[in-house]
Structure formats: structure tokens, C-alpha cells
Design a protein around this motif. Structure first.
Motif, PDB file in Angstrom:
ATOM      1  N   ARG A   1       0.842  -1.194   0.000  1.00  8.41           N
ATOM      2  CA  ARG A   1       0.000   0.000   0.000  1.00  8.41           C
ATOM      3  C   ARG A   1       0.876   1.242   0.000  1.00  8.41           C
ATOM      4  NH1 ARG A   1      -5.315  -0.410   3.602  1.00  8.41           N
ATOM      5  NH2 ARG A   1      -6.451  -1.670   2.102  1.00  8.41           N
ATOM      6  N   TYR A   2       0.446   2.230  -0.779  1.00 11.88           N
ATOM      7  CA  TYR A   2       1.163   3.489  -0.887  1.00 11.88           C
ATOM      8  C   TYR A   2       0.238   4.645  -0.525  1.00 11.88           C
ATOM      9  CZ  TYR A   2       4.720   0.964  -3.523  1.00 11.88           C
ATOM     10  OH  TYR A   2       5.698   0.083  -3.905  1.00 11.88           O
ATOM     11  N   LEU A   3       0.752   5.563   0.280  1.00 11.40           N
ATOM     12  CA  LEU A   3       0.058   6.805   0.585  1.00 11.40           C
ATOM     13  C   LEU A   3       0.531   7.837  -0.433  1.00 11.40           C
ATOM     14  CD1 LEU A   3      -1.764   8.438   2.503  1.00 11.40           C
ATOM     15  CD2 LEU A   3       0.298   8.985   3.803  1.00 11.40           C
ATOM     16  N   VAL A   4      -0.418   8.414  -1.160  1.00 10.25           N
ATOM     17  CA  VAL A   4      -0.091   9.362  -2.228  1.00 10.25           C
ATOM     18  C   VAL A   4      -0.474  10.758  -1.756  1.00 10.25           C
ATOM     19  CG1 VAL A   4      -0.469   9.991  -4.618  1.00 10.25           C
ATOM     20  CG2 VAL A   4      -0.614   7.601  -3.934  1.00 10.25           C
ATOM     21  N   LEU A   5       0.517  11.616  -1.636  1.00 11.42           N
ATOM     22  CA  LEU A   5       0.292  13.004  -1.240  1.00 11.42           C
ATOM     23  C   LEU A   5       0.852  13.917  -2.320  1.00 11.42           C
ATOM     24  CD1 LEU A   5       1.259  12.616   2.516  1.00 11.42           C
ATOM     25  CD2 LEU A   5      -1.033  12.820   1.562  1.00 11.42           C
ATOM     26  N   PRO A   6       0.461  15.177  -2.355  1.00 15.20           N
ATOM     27  CA  PRO A   6       0.965  16.067  -3.413  1.00 15.20           C
ATOM     28  C   PRO A   6       2.487  16.173  -3.455  1.00 15.20           C
ATOM     29  CG  PRO A   6      -0.854  17.109  -2.260  1.00 15.20           C
ATOM     30  CD  PRO A   6      -0.527  15.840  -1.516  1.00 15.20           C
ATOM     31  N   TRP A   7       3.168  15.971  -2.339  1.00 15.70           N
ATOM     32  CA  TRP A   7       4.617  16.112  -2.308  1.00 15.70           C
ATOM     33  C   TRP A   7       5.364  14.794  -2.416  1.00 15.70           C
ATOM     34  CZ3 TRP A   7       1.240  17.915   1.355  1.00 15.70           C
ATOM     35  CH2 TRP A   7       1.053  17.101   2.467  1.00 15.70           C
ATOM     36  N   GLY A   8       4.668  13.688  -2.610  1.00 16.42           N
ATOM     37  CA  GLY A   8       5.363  12.432  -2.839  1.00 16.42           C
ATOM     38  C   GLY A   8       4.594  11.201  -2.398  1.00 16.42           C
ATOM     39  N   LEU A   9       5.226  10.045  -2.637  1.00 12.29           N
ATOM     40  CA  LEU A   9       4.657   8.746  -2.276  1.00 12.29           C
ATOM     41  C   LEU A   9       5.357   8.199  -1.044  1.00 12.29           C
ATOM     42  CD1 LEU A   9       4.786   7.004  -5.753  1.00 12.29           C
ATOM     43  CD2 LEU A   9       2.734   7.765  -4.602  1.00 12.29           C
ATOM     44  N   ARG A  10       4.620   7.385  -0.283  1.00  6.48           N
ATOM     45  CA  ARG A  10       5.221   6.711   0.851  1.00  6.48           C
ATOM     46  C   ARG A  10       4.583   5.335   0.993  1.00  6.48           C
ATOM     47  NH1 ARG A  10       4.397   8.874   6.742  1.00  6.48           N
ATOM     48  NH2 ARG A  10       3.394   6.882   7.113  1.00  6.48           N
ATOM     49  N   GLN A  11       5.401   4.304   1.085  1.00  4.76           N
ATOM     50  CA  GLN A  11       4.874   2.964   1.279  1.00  4.76           C
ATOM     51  C   GLN A  11       4.449   2.829   2.737  1.00  4.76           C
ATOM     52  OE1 GLN A  11       7.519  -0.157   0.129  1.00  4.76           O
ATOM     53  NE2 GLN A  11       6.081  -1.749   0.672  1.00  4.76           N
ATOM     54  N   ILE A  12       3.190   2.431   2.949  1.00  2.00           N
ATOM     55  CA  ILE A  12       2.686   2.382   4.318  1.00  2.00           C
ATOM     56  C   ILE A  12       2.372   0.972   4.801  1.00  2.00           C
ATOM     57  CG2 ILE A  12       1.785   4.718   4.321  1.00  2.00           C
ATOM     58  CD1 ILE A  12      -1.007   3.514   3.819  1.00  2.00           C
ATOM     59  N   GLY A  13       2.483  -0.011   3.932  1.00  2.00           N
ATOM     60  CA  GLY A  13       2.196  -1.356   4.404  1.00  2.00           C
ATOM     61  C   GLY A  13       2.528  -2.419   3.382  1.00  2.00           C
ATOM     62  N   VAL A  14       2.957  -3.563   3.885  1.00  2.00           N
ATOM     63  CA  VAL A  14       3.254  -4.729   3.054  1.00  2.00           C
ATOM     64  C   VAL A  14       2.607  -5.927   3.732  1.00  2.00           C
ATOM     65  CG1 VAL A  14       5.070  -6.221   2.147  1.00  2.00           C
ATOM     66  CG2 VAL A  14       5.447  -3.767   2.306  1.00  2.00           C
ATOM     67  N   LYS A  15       1.933  -6.754   2.944  1.00  2.00           N
ATOM     68  CA  LYS A  15       1.284  -7.935   3.508  1.00  2.00           C
ATOM     69  C   LYS A  15       1.424  -9.082   2.518  1.00  2.00           C
ATOM     70  CE  LYS A  15      -2.474  -8.391   6.545  1.00  2.00           C
ATOM     71  NZ  LYS A  15      -3.764  -7.977   6.990  1.00  2.00           N
ATOM     72  N   ALA A  16       1.578 -10.290   3.030  1.00  2.00           N
ATOM     73  CA  ALA A  16       1.662 -11.477   2.187  1.00  2.00           C
ATOM     74  C   ALA A  16       0.574 -12.449   2.620  1.00  2.00           C
ATOM     75  CB  ALA A  16       3.030 -12.130   2.324  1.00  2.00           C
ATOM     76  N   TYR A  17      -0.175 -12.942   1.645  1.00  2.00           N
ATOM     77  CA  TYR A  17      -1.220 -13.920   1.902  1.00  2.00           C
ATOM     78  C   TYR A  17      -0.751 -15.268   1.350  1.00  2.00           C
ATOM     79  CZ  TYR A  17      -4.093  -9.823   2.744  1.00  2.00           C
ATOM     80  OH  TYR A  17      -4.586  -8.648   3.230  1.00  2.00           O
TER      81      TYR A  17
END
Length: 140
Positions: free
Chosen positions: A91-107
Motif C-alpha cells: 500500500r502506498y500513501l499518495v500526497l501532493p509532495w510524494g509517495l510513501r509505502q505504508i504497508g506490506v502484507k503477504a497472503y
């Protein structure tokens, strides 16, 4: 009473504007997030195994991205292991000043081929490191 109506209408308009901007930013960032996920796959050397035991490299077309919510993009890819495999979600958080990865999950999907009970994964993103003791029945 008139001030409250103006305040309520202004608040609703501001919320609609922020939510609309969030969806617009997320839709615009979908291909960028998919590319970042694919670059991460390549950097880590993620491979899968086909039914016959042949190693399979994941391509850019194997990475799917979608808008999950305003300001939120989710990317997914599947790493096969014979008839089973693992679905990875980032999951990525998208803001006007950039991207940030906020979570990784494996099923980890069902693997009923072994008789032992102890789960053993040396490296979850490399199925060839799997040992016979692995058994997953639920999402991790």
C-alpha cells in the motif's frame, strides 16, 4: 442561523474538494506505484516456480495496481509455487509532495503437500527455499 448554514455548506464543499483531490492524486499515481513495486521485485530477485519445477521470473504485467481510497493506492502480485502461491500486497500513501509505502502484507495460500507441522520459510519471496515443513491455512 444563517451562519450555520453557510458554515455547513462550506465544510461539505471543502470535504468534497479534498476527497476529489485525493482520488485524482491516487489515480494519477497508479502506474508509478506499480512501477515502484516492480522495481522492488527486481531488486529482491523474486521468482516463482511453475508446476513442473521451472523457475519463473515475474514481469511488469504481473503487477496490478488499483485505487483503494482517496490518497491510497494498493499494488498486488502473485508468486506461484506449483499449484499454490503467495499474494503480496503493498500500500502506498499518495500526497501532493510524494509517495510513501505504508504497508506490506503477504497472503500464503493453502499448501497441503507436507506431513510435518512446523512452518519453515527461509525467504518468503523465494519459493525455492521452502522446506517440507511449511503449511499455511490462513492469511498471514
Amino acid at each position: 442561523m444563517q451562519k450555520w448554514k453557510v458554515f455547513a455548506i462550506g465544510t461539505i464543499a471543502a470535504m468534497a474538494l479534498v476527497i476529489g483531490a485525493g482520488y485524482a492524486l491516487a489515480w494519477r499515481a497508479v502506474p508509478v506505484c506499480a512501477d515502484l513495486t516492480f522495481q522492488d521485485i527486481q531488486r529482491r530477485g523474486v521468482t516463482g516456480l511453475e508446476f513442473g519445477g521451472r523457475k519463473v521470473a515475474l514481469g511488469r504485467a504481473d503487477v496490478f495496481a488499483r485505487v483503494e481510497a482517496p490518497f491510497l493506492v494498493e499494488t498486488m502480485y502473485f508468486v506461484p509455487f506449483d499449484l499454490h502461491g503467495t499474494t503480496h500486497v503493498q500500500r502506498y500513501l499518495v500526497l501532493p509532495w510524494g509517495l510513501r509505502q505504508i504497508g506490506v502484507k503477504a497472503y500464503h495460500h493453502v499448501d497441503a503437500g507436507c506431513s510435518h507441522h512446523a512452518p519453515v520459510w527461509l525467504e518468503p519471496h523465494r519459493p525455492e527455499t521452502r522446506r517440507c515443513g511449511l503449511r499455511h491455512y490462513a492469511s498471514a
